[in-house]
Scaffold this motif. Structure first.
Motif, PDB file in Angstrom:
ATOM      1  N   SER A 142       4.383  32.701  10.776  1.00 14.69           N
ATOM      2  CA  SER A 142       5.267  31.506   9.774  1.00 14.69           C
ATOM      3  C   SER A 142       4.278  30.458   9.259  1.00 14.69           C
ATOM      4  O   SER A 142       3.258  30.299   9.876  1.00 14.69           O
ATOM      5  N   GLN A 143       4.877  29.846   8.074  1.00 17.79           N
ATOM      6  CA  GLN A 143       4.049  29.122   7.565  1.00 17.79           C
ATOM      7  C   GLN A 143       4.978  27.703   7.200  1.00 17.79           C
ATOM      8  O   GLN A 143       6.157  27.985   6.697  1.00 17.79           O
ATOM      9  N   THR A 178       1.001  -1.084  -0.119  1.00 22.07           N
ATOM     10  CA  THR A 178       0.034  -0.121   0.066  1.00 22.07           C
ATOM     11  C   THR A 178       0.834   1.113  -0.008  1.00 22.07           C
ATOM     12  O   THR A 178       1.572   1.347   0.733  1.00 22.07           O
ATOM     13  N   GLY A 179       0.410   2.334  -0.887  1.00 16.82           N
ATOM     14  CA  GLY A 179       1.154   3.468  -0.733  1.00 16.82           C
ATOM     15  C   GLY A 179       0.464   4.589  -0.070  1.00 16.82           C
ATOM     16  O   GLY A 179      -0.748   4.638  -0.365  1.00 16.82           O
ATOM     17  N   PHE A 180       1.161   5.549   0.423  1.00 23.83           N
ATOM     18  CA  PHE A 180       0.508   6.640   1.232  1.00 23.83           C
ATOM     19  C   PHE A 180       1.112   7.837   0.896  1.00 23.83           C
ATOM     20  O   PHE A 180       2.572   8.103   0.642  1.00 23.83           O
ATOM     21  N   LEU A 181       0.248   9.036   1.096  1.00 22.99           N
ATOM     22  CA  LEU A 181       0.992  10.299   0.727  1.00 22.99           C
ATOM     23  C   LEU A 181       0.241  11.208   1.720  1.00 22.99           C
ATOM     24  O   LEU A 181      -0.938  11.171   1.739  1.00 22.99           O
ATOM     25  N   ARG A 182       1.030  12.176   2.503  1.00 24.11           N
ATOM     26  CA  ARG A 182       0.217  13.071   3.186  1.00 24.11           C
ATOM     27  C   ARG A 182       0.980  14.425   2.970  1.00 24.11           C
ATOM     28  O   ARG A 182       2.375  14.447   2.993  1.00 24.11           O
ATOM     29  N   GLY A 183       0.232  15.599   3.120  1.00 27.57           N
ATOM     30  CA  GLY A 183       0.719  16.793   3.221  1.00 27.57           C
ATOM     31  C   GLY A 183       0.130  17.805   4.173  1.00 27.57           C
ATOM     32  O   GLY A 183      -1.155  17.477   4.281  1.00 27.57           O
ATOM     33  N   ASP A 184       0.864  18.523   4.751  1.00 24.11           N
ATOM     34  CA  ASP A 184       0.463  19.479   5.903  1.00 24.11           C
ATOM     35  C   ASP A 184       0.814  20.886   5.959  1.00 24.11           C
ATOM     36  O   ASP A 184       2.063  21.214   5.443  1.00 24.11           O
ATOM     37  N   LEU A 185      -0.147  21.802   5.889  1.00 18.32           N
ATOM     38  CA  LEU A 185       0.485  23.315   6.107  1.00 18.32           C
ATOM     39  C   LEU A 185       0.025  23.753   7.467  1.00 18.32           C
ATOM     40  O   LEU A 185      -1.138  23.623   8.062  1.00 18.32           O
ATOM     41  N   VAL A 186       0.965  24.337   8.191  1.00 15.25           N
ATOM     42  CA  VAL A 186       0.784  24.665   9.470  1.00 15.25           C
ATOM     43  C   VAL A 186       1.163  26.193   9.475  1.00 15.25           C
ATOM     44  O   VAL A 186       2.255  26.618   9.268  1.00 15.25           O
ATOM     45  N   TYR A 187       0.247  26.671  10.252  1.00 13.68           N
ATOM     46  CA  TYR A 187       0.512  28.340  10.377  1.00 13.68           C
ATOM     47  C   TYR A 187       0.511  28.619  11.535  1.00 13.68           C
ATOM     48  O   TYR A 187      -0.189  27.886  12.680  1.00 13.68           O
ATOM     49  N   THR A 188       1.521  29.479  12.300  1.00 14.70           N
ATOM     50  CA  THR A 188       1.859  30.189  13.477  1.00 14.70           C
ATOM     51  C   THR A 188       1.851  31.496  13.456  1.00 14.70           C
ATOM     52  O   THR A 188       2.580  32.267  12.629  1.00 14.70           O
ATOM     53  N   GLY A 189       0.844  32.108  14.252  1.00 14.33           N
ATOM     54  CA  GLY A 189       0.652  33.606  13.971  1.00 14.33           C
ATOM     55  C   GLY A 189       1.857  34.195  14.801  1.00 14.33           C
ATOM     56  O   GLY A 189       2.726  33.776  15.335  1.00 14.33           O
ATOM     57  N   LYS A 190       1.907  35.764  14.520  1.00 16.43           N
ATOM     58  CA  LYS A 190       2.869  36.683  15.138  1.00 16.43           C
ATOM     59  C   LYS A 190       2.918  36.343  16.646  1.00 16.43           C
ATOM     60  O   LYS A 190       1.537  36.460  17.197  1.00 16.43           O
ATOM     61  N   GLN A 191       3.782  36.473  17.425  1.00 17.94           N
ATOM     62  CA  GLN A 191       3.972  36.390  18.818  1.00 17.94           C
ATOM     63  C   GLN A 191       4.997  37.155  18.991  1.00 17.94           C
ATOM     64  O   GLN A 191       6.142  37.226  18.627  1.00 17.94           O
TER      65      GLN A 191
END
Length: 320
Positions: free
Chosen positions: A303-304, A277-290
């Motif tokens: 940052s992204q 079985t093949g698998f693929l995953r993507g994530d976009l993570v956003y952290t705001g100004k601190q």
């Protein structure tokens, strides 16, 4: 009608010590400290099904924390912090797959000692006291929080959503500050003592939303959105005095807490053969100004980050 009662006891002992080894010479970094804690808790809850859809629960916990700090060359500090933490929750079942809830709760964080201060020399202590008033025992923090939420499965259970809005009153907040001093008369290098101060006040409120969506048999999306607002009502910020000249920046945001954050992910998997079985995953993570401090001047920009992962697996092995 259901009820539960219980008790617990917890004990720990920790030794803190730092050493430096330079050119065959061993030196001590800071005063060795022994930390002992003994916690006794008594707790209970009652729950009543008012109707087939509505359940009301009440919980409470009494806790006693005996804290003991021994600082080498400093002092022997001991105190007992007692707290009472209640919570009331009402849950309403809108359908077999969806429920809404409301809760009110009060929580505490045990008190601490400024044991580092007691290990300083009289010369160093005088410099610190000229800048701030240092309590030896810092009282417990308290947080009174209110929350409303909705959780459930929708679209034939292909969509799962968990959401909540909240408001909290954070009182007697323990504030850590770095206070500069000279270790000896005539010293040219400034040292700092990290000390804890009480009586901080912050209001916080926000929205949390997370969920997942099974788009197809092989494709899954998940998401998270977080809005966390903070409002300083009172603080004691020695760093802010050097930065902006204001010790108590009322109305500013708390440091190191981004107001906005979120994430979006997608995963796909498909059979490549009868055993692979093949698998693929993507994530976009956003952290705001601190902000770096409560002065709200220096900050880390938003940052992204993108994560990508691909792999294959069998019943026994996985390669990513």
């Amino acid at each position: 009608f259901e009820y539960m009662i219980g008790t617990n006891y917890y004990e720990e002992s920790i030794f803190f010590g730092s050493r430096a080894f330079t050119n065959g010479v061993v030196s001590t970094l800071g005063a060795p400290t022994v930390y002992d804690a003994n916690t006794l808790g008594l707790f209970g809850s009652v729950s009543l099904d008012v109707s087939d859809a509505l359940t009301v629960s009440a919980e409470a916990r009494y806790q006693s924390d005996k804290i003991h700090h021994i600082v080498s060359g400093g002092s022997d500090l001991e105190d007992t912090f007692k707290s009472f933490s209640p919570r009331v929750i009402a849950t309403y079942e809108l359908s077999p797959d969806v429920n809404a809830y409301a809760s009110v709760a009060r929580g505490t964080r045990p008190g601490v000692f400024n044991s580092v201060f007691t290990a300083l020399s009289a010369f160093a202590q005088a410099q610190v006291l000229a800048q701030v008033s240092v309590p030896v025992a810092v009282p417990e923090e308290t947080l009174l929080s209110y929350e409303l939420g909705l959780k459930g499965d929708f679209l034939d259970r292909r969509l799962r959503v968990m959401s909540a809005i909240y408001y909290g009153e954070w009182r007697d907040r323990q504030i850590n500050q770095n206070i500069p001093y000279l270790a000896t008369p005539g010293a040219t290098t400034t040292s700092t003592a990290t000390l804890t101060f009480p009586n901080g006040q912050t209001d916080l409120w926000g929205l949390e939303l997370e969920g997942s969506y099974q788009a197809t048999e092989r494709l899954m999306f998940d998401f998270m959105v977080n809005w966390a607002a903070t409002d300083i009502g009172f603080t004691d910020c020695a760093e802010c005095v050097a930065i902006s000249g204001v010790r108590n920046p009322v109305g500013n945001l708390m440091e190191r807490y981004p107001e906005f954050a979120g994430a979006l992910g997608a995963s796909y998997e498909a059979p490549l053969s009868s055993s692979l079985t093949g698998f693929l995953r993507g994530d976009l993570v956003y952290t705001g100004k601190q902000y770096a401090t409560a002065a709200n001047i220096a900050y880390t920009a938003a940052s992204q980050r993108v994560n990508l992962r691909a792999g294959v697996r069998t019943e026994r092995y996985t390669i990513e």
